[in-house]
Design an enzyme around this catalytic site. Sequence first.
Site, PDB file in Angstrom:
ATOM      1  N   LYS A 168       0.818  -1.209   0.000  1.00 37.80           N
ATOM      2  CA  LYS A 168       0.000   0.000   0.000  1.00 37.80           C
ATOM      3  C   LYS A 168       0.856   1.266   0.000  1.00 37.80           C
ATOM      4  CE  LYS A 168      -3.739  -2.492   0.070  1.00 37.80           C
ATOM      5  NZ  LYS A 168      -3.191  -3.855   0.057  1.00 37.80           N
ATOM      6  N   ASN A 169       0.208   2.419  -0.107  1.00 34.77           N
ATOM      7  CA  ASN A 169       0.934   3.698  -0.132  1.00 34.77           C
ATOM      8  C   ASN A 169       1.695   3.922   1.162  1.00 34.77           C
ATOM      9  OD1 ASN A 169      -1.074   3.771  -2.192  1.00 34.77           O
ATOM     10  ND2 ASN A 169      -0.961   5.996  -2.265  1.00 34.77           N
TER      11      ASN A 169
END
Length: 380
Positions: free
Chosen positions: A186-187
Amino acid sequence: MIPFNKPFIIGNELKYIEEAVKSGKISGDGIFTKKCNQFFEEKFGFQKVLLTTSCTDALEMAALLCNIKEGDEVIVPSYTFVSSANAFALRGAKIVFADSYPDNPNIDPKSIEKLITEKTKVIVPVHYAGVACDMEAIISIARKHNIFVVEDAAQAIDSYYTFSDGTEKALGSIGDFGTFSFHETKNIIAGEGGMLSINNPKYNERAEIIREKGTNRSAFFRGEVNKYGWVDLGSSFLPSEIISAFLYGQLEHLEEIQTKRISIWKKYITELKTLEEKGKISLPVIPEYATNNGHMFYIICKSYEERTALIKCMKEKDIHPVFHYLSLNKSEFFLNEEKEIDIPNADHFTDCLLRLPFYFELSVAEQDLVIAQLKEFYNA
């Protein structure tokens, strides 16, 4: 080698882990958990958040908060990760699969409307690639039928939806509950880790109880009760301070991370536009009501065979793109219980969508190699 994903350290992650250990408390709900909670509530306007050990756990908490029981129906997009459905199936719900739009993987509200029955209890919109589903349409359907909305915002941190009146809200703050992931893909990452956002204060107390194995332990530590015990269903959903400490080190650099990721996304879209104009591939669609949080970049190939050939070609050059979800309506588990159903758009993305290498430390030179190999394949 250019991998599909690569975890990274950007700031004080290791320093904060050391601080957490030296504080004498690493079991959860310590200083870094509180710092993360405060950050999310202030930055994105969530009414209340609770960190969890994964987005899957957050979804399972949401299923409990929605009082899912045997025979209830939950509408989920077929094109999603198994957790979106599994969390509710664990409570005995019948999963009813909705289709995607023809041009993007998000759930189509028109597909939802046709599936609602008197047994429908929850709609689970999944914000694929961090791009908002049409939440105004989905909320309208849900309120009309008195149905819960649980946003699966696993990929959607720092992404927003704009309503027709111009109001902008963070994804995960619109439905009754929102769920997020901090998995290494994920970011913002913590290895594993997740979060539940609670958008109605009447669920705050029960959510804390569910997260603490069904006990009112949180209230006890705040001095609100003089002892704690088993008062509801629940499980061990609370993450350790190790996860929270790493996560907080990332949150301090949220803007830097997002700026870099969006620049990677924009370079892909700019460089690959010519292939789309020639009819070779399709590129991601960002609706007017949605923002782009730079979570991933994908292309849509013309066929399963073409995608397979492309993956093989790129891996020979030590570049590692990946296909994504397998439609849950075609899964072994679903077909053991139900008849095969036709969900054409989801099945198309299953066969044709390809995710390109995308991570914070992806260099311009590495990205140029990925783009060059794509162009070489299609121009040949």
